[in-house]
Design a protein around this motif. Structure first.
Motif, PDB file in Angstrom:
ATOM      1  N   CYS A 145       0.929   7.299  -3.591  1.00 40.33           N
ATOM      2  CA  CYS A 145      -0.220   6.617  -3.007  1.00 40.33           C
ATOM      3  C   CYS A 145      -0.407   5.259  -3.670  1.00 40.33           C
ATOM      4  O   CYS A 145       0.062   5.012  -4.779  1.00 40.33           O
ATOM      5  N   ASP A 164       4.464  -2.799   1.333  1.00 39.08           N
ATOM      6  CA  ASP A 164       4.638  -1.966   2.524  1.00 39.08           C
ATOM      7  C   ASP A 164       6.035  -2.098   3.147  1.00 39.08           C
ATOM      8  O   ASP A 164       6.654  -1.070   3.487  1.00 39.08           O
ATOM      9  N   LYS A 174       3.122   5.542   6.190  1.00 40.05           N
ATOM     10  CA  LYS A 174       1.722   5.724   5.828  1.00 40.05           C
ATOM     11  C   LYS A 174       1.164   6.935   6.583  1.00 40.05           C
ATOM     12  O   LYS A 174       1.397   7.090   7.782  1.00 40.05           O
ATOM     13  N   GLN A 198      -4.286   5.262  -0.567  1.00 40.05           N
ATOM     14  CA  GLN A 198      -3.597   5.624   0.669  1.00 40.05           C
ATOM     15  C   GLN A 198      -2.263   6.296   0.366  1.00 40.05           C
ATOM     16  O   GLN A 198      -1.458   5.781  -0.414  1.00 40.05           O
ATOM     17  N   TRP A 200       1.556   7.717   1.215  1.00 38.28           N
ATOM     18  CA  TRP A 200       2.786   7.483   1.969  1.00 38.28           C
ATOM     19  C   TRP A 200       3.707   8.658   1.683  1.00 38.28           C
ATOM     20  O   TRP A 200       3.718   9.201   0.571  1.00 38.28           O
TER      21      TRP A 200
END
Length: 204
Positions: A145, A164, A174, A198, A200
């Motif tokens: 994350c 990213d 994601k 977040q 992944w």
């Protein structure tokens, strides 16, 4: 479970740290985490004693991996991974709530590397080591994350490039809506504040 050393550009190499070598490296690993995570996007005001305790826990988890990046004898970066069930509950809970079997997931903790050593393939070396480790453990998935920041935050450096594209190149996607909350103290703050993280993930 030990992964072999990987030689990279510029004479750098990635190799696992275990046992006495890991214990001896704890002060340096703490320094690296404080230095790298002190910059954007984490802005983390680290504490050396806490950092050493945090890294020592990887040595106590039989399924964990700590990979160091070496320039000669000097450690200039490090990357970690551990079975999801051995990591902080804040990270496992969102997966359990979505119905994932966390015993199938390898969680990647951090990758820290001094700025002057970036661009030599170390990031790929770290992911190669962790993905191989996950497969050796029989894990079906691997995840990590990253902190969520407002692109308009005035503290964001003008030359900052999000990772990213690199993560997607490695096959990670994601997980929309799958996030965790984790607290730390930022530079200039008196108290810890929660931050959105977040996730992944990719299959192994």
């Amino acid at each position: 479970m030990t992964e072999p050393a990987r030689d990279l550009k510029g004479g750098l190499r990635v190799e696992p740290l275990t046992g006495d070598a890991l214990i001896a490296a704890l002060p340096r690993l703490a320094e690296l985490r404080i230095a790298v995570f002190g910059a954007w996007p984490y802005l983390y005001a680290g504490d050396r004693a806490y950092e050493e305790r945090y890294m020592r826990a990887y040595g106590e988890s039989p399924g964990a991996l700590v990979a160091g990046c070496f320039d000669g004898a000097e450690i200039v970066g490090a990357s970690t991974a551990a079975p999801m069930e051995d990591h902080a509950r804040e990270f496992a809970a969102p997966f359990q709530e979505r119905g994932y079997d966390i015993s199938e997931i390898l969680y990647c903790g951090e990758s820290v590397l001094l700025p002057e050593y970036r661009g030599h393939g170390v990031g790929h070396g770290f992911f190669d080591a962790r993905e191989a480790h996950g497969r050796a453990l029989g894990r079906r998935r691997i995840c990590f994350c990253g902190v969520v920041r407002d692109p308009a935050d005035p503290r964001r450096p003008k030359d900052y490039a999000p990772l990213d594209p690199f993560w997607r190149k490695r096959g990670y996607e994601k997980l929309d809506g799958l996030t965790a909350r984790y607290a730390w103290r930022e530079h200039g703050a008196r108290e810890e504040t929660e931050h959105e993280m977040q996730f992944w993930m990719r299959d192994l």
